[in-house]
Design a protein around this motif. Structure first.
Motif, PDB file in Angstrom:
ATOM      1  N   THR A  99      -5.240   5.809   6.327  1.00  0.00           N
ATOM      2  CA  THR A  99      -6.685   5.774   6.569  1.00  0.00           C
ATOM      3  C   THR A  99      -7.362   5.034   5.430  1.00  0.00           C
ATOM      4  O   THR A  99      -6.787   4.936   4.331  1.00  0.00           O
ATOM      5  N   PRO A 100      -8.559   4.465   5.637  1.00  0.00           N
ATOM      6  CA  PRO A 100      -9.239   3.766   4.548  1.00  0.00           C
ATOM      7  C   PRO A 100      -9.390   4.640   3.313  1.00  0.00           C
ATOM      8  O   PRO A 100      -9.696   5.828   3.403  1.00  0.00           O
ATOM      9  N   ALA A 101      -9.167   4.037   2.164  1.00  0.00           N
ATOM     10  CA  ALA A 101      -9.222   4.773   0.902  1.00  0.00           C
ATOM     11  C   ALA A 101     -10.640   5.252   0.610  1.00  0.00           C
ATOM     12  O   ALA A 101     -11.621   4.580   0.929  1.00  0.00           O
ATOM     13  N   GLY A 102     -10.734   6.419  -0.009  1.00  0.00           N
ATOM     14  CA  GLY A 102     -12.016   6.927  -0.467  1.00  0.00           C
ATOM     15  C   GLY A 102     -12.896   7.538   0.591  1.00  0.00           C
ATOM     16  O   GLY A 102     -14.018   7.954   0.307  1.00  0.00           O
ATOM     17  N   SER A 129      -0.633  -2.112  10.483  1.00  0.00           N
ATOM     18  CA  SER A 129      -1.241  -1.491   9.304  1.00  0.00           C
ATOM     19  C   SER A 129      -0.907  -0.010   9.226  1.00  0.00           C
ATOM     20  O   SER A 129      -0.728   0.546   8.136  1.00  0.00           O
ATOM     21  N   SER A 165       0.832  -1.200   0.000  1.00  0.00           N
ATOM     22  CA  SER A 165       0.000   0.000   0.000  1.00  0.00           C
ATOM     23  C   SER A 165       0.866   1.250   0.000  1.00  0.00           C
ATOM     24  O   SER A 165       0.589   2.224  -0.719  1.00  0.00           O
ATOM     25  N   PRO A 192      -3.741   4.230   1.775  1.00  0.00           N
ATOM     26  CA  PRO A 192      -4.839   3.328   2.157  1.00  0.00           C
ATOM     27  C   PRO A 192      -4.445   2.397   3.294  1.00  0.00           C
ATOM     28  O   PRO A 192      -3.361   1.802   3.288  1.00  0.00           O
ATOM     29  N   ALA A 197      -9.466  10.825   3.996  1.00  0.00           N
ATOM     30  CA  ALA A 197      -8.517  10.753   2.888  1.00  0.00           C
ATOM     31  C   ALA A 197      -8.732  11.916   1.925  1.00  0.00           C
ATOM     32  O   ALA A 197      -7.767  12.525   1.440  1.00  0.00           O
ATOM     33  N   SER A 248       1.248   4.006  -3.082  1.00  0.00           N
ATOM     34  CA  SER A 248       0.917   5.406  -2.806  1.00  0.00           C
ATOM     35  C   SER A 248       2.038   6.355  -3.208  1.00  0.00           C
ATOM     36  O   SER A 248       1.873   7.577  -3.131  1.00  0.00           O
ATOM     37  N   THR A 294      -6.128  -3.729   5.578  1.00  0.00           N
ATOM     38  CA  THR A 294      -7.085  -4.417   6.450  1.00  0.00           C
ATOM     39  C   THR A 294      -7.144  -5.898   6.096  1.00  0.00           C
ATOM     40  O   THR A 294      -6.665  -6.331   5.047  1.00  0.00           O
ATOM     41  N   ALA A 337     -12.477   6.186   8.741  1.00  0.00           N
ATOM     42  CA  ALA A 337     -12.381   6.977   7.511  1.00  0.00           C
ATOM     43  C   ALA A 337     -13.122   8.295   7.588  1.00  0.00           C
ATOM     44  O   ALA A 337     -12.884   9.187   6.766  1.00  0.00           O
ATOM     45  N   ALA A 362      -2.382  10.587   1.356  1.00  0.00           N
ATOM     46  CA  ALA A 362      -3.245   9.617   2.036  1.00  0.00           C
ATOM     47  C   ALA A 362      -2.856   8.217   1.578  1.00  0.00           C
ATOM     48  O   ALA A 362      -2.921   7.917   0.377  1.00  0.00           O
TER      49      ALA A 362
END
Length: 378
Positions: A141-144, A185, A38, A160, A148, A42, A163, A118, A158
């Protein structure tokens, strides 16, 4: 009380593991590899920073943010100040927490966000603060999600959040505050970033060796491995009916010790006190002679073994990151424990890089806390 027979009954352990704690710890190596991918996707490895920041600030809810700040501070060896931004709020629930940058924070500083939620509005507000101050921002942080998006709008980065399927099991009432493995993570992308800005050495090869070390510990501490050869189960059995006094020597061991105390409270519901050597010999000395001492409150023959649990007695858990040298307080710690008839358990990792040794200590501590949680009885 601890049901020690449960420790060597893998099927029974699995039945008691409602939240997938063992799976979460065992998959730490795989989670590290996912988090590293990840980070790579990024664009962190391609960053060309102007230089290291004046200071690094870490913010986020739950125990993971504090663990990340502690470990970055230890692994960087003081090359750059690393501080945790403490939240305020009426309750530790999404939407209730707020963070404020210290007054000195500005364009020379870096803000790292541990954002497993998120949509945390408090962290989104912190991103706005950092943008106004000119701080660089990186969030895991969680994508989308809204957080983020806020980071991207503030010209930050940001990453992702990595998880696994079992993470969803922690979104139910009664679950522990954080899934084992969440720390990895969040930490791994920030370690890769710290490598790029010159704080620590965490190349792709280094991170791969860290993941391999976690896999090795998982093999040694798995539920099918008997207690007498299993460091995680042995640690849990040692801490049955005990108040752990976690004595640490070294920056990395200190960070792991504080993490272990947090895990014991959050996963196993057990109190624990962590302190660095040699100061621990002074701050905890009275505990070894008072009501919690090994010889205090001797077992009453007429005590109801069902209704009245055994009294807690102090037990020292000594964490060190390497073999003791000539200036080590380890000998003094052992002498004090012997003098007060206090049992002592020692953990020391095998040789390797700072990252590998930290990973081994963290993994054994996590397994110990999980086994204590699963085999503990009311």
């Amino acid at each position: 009380m601890l049901d020690e027979s449960l420790l060597d009954a893998p099927e029974a352990l699995a039945g008691a593991d409602r939240f997938g704690l063992l799976r979460g710890v065992a998959e730490s190596g795989a989670r590290v590899r996912t988090a590293a991918r990840s980070a790579a996707e990024s664009g962190i490895p391609e960053l060309t920073p102007d230089g290291r920041p004046r200071a690094v600030l870490v913010a986020g809810p739950g125990p993971a943010a504090a663990g990340v700040a502690d470990l970055l501070r230890a692994l960087s060896g003081g090359s750059c100040p690393v501080s945790l931004v403490q939240p305020t709020g009426v309750a530790p629930v999404p939407g209730a927490l707020r963070w404020a940058l210290p007054g000195w924070a500005g364009p020379l500083d870096l803000l790292l966000l541990a954002g497993p939620d998120a949509a945390d509005p408090g962290l989104a507000e912190l991103v706005e603060q950092s943008y106004r101050r000119g701080c660089a921002v990186v969030a895991v942080t969680p994508a989308g999600g809204p957080l983020a998006d806020a980071v991207v709008q503030a010209r930050g980065l940001a990453v992702p959040l990595a998880t696994t399927d079992y993470d969803a099991e922690f979104d139910v009432e009664g679950a522990p505050p954080a899934a084992p493995g969440t720390l990895w993570s969040i930490l791994i992308p920030l370690l890769v970033l710290a490598d790029r800005i010159g704080l620590i050495s965490a190349s792709a090869d280094d991170v791969g060796k860290l993941a391999d070390r976690l896999d090795q510990v998982a093999e040694r501490c798995g539920p099918a491995i008997p207690t007498y050869t299993n460091p995680g189960k042995t640690l849990a059995a040692d801490l049955a009916d005990a108040l752990p006094l976690i004595w640490t020597e070294g920056l990395i061991a200190g960070a792991v010790g504080r993490h272990f105390a947090t895990e014991l409270a959050g996963l196993a519901g057990r109190p624990a006190l962590a302190a660095d050597l040699p100061e621990a010999l002074t701050t905890h000395r009275t505990l070894l002679a008072g009501a919690l001492a090994a010889g205090a409150d001797p077992d009453d023959f007429f005590r109801d073994r069902v209704e009245q649990p055994a009294a807690l007695h102090a037990r020292v858990v000594l964490l060190r990151e390497e073999a003791p040298g000539p200036l080590s307080a380890t000998r003094a710690a052992q002498e004090l424990a012997d003098e007060r008839d206090t049992p002592l358990s020692a953990l020391e990792p095998t040789a390797g890089s700072d990252l590998e040794r930290a990973a081994e200590l963290l993994a054994i501590a996590d397994f110990g806390a999980v086994y204590l949680a699963l085999a503990g009885t009311e």
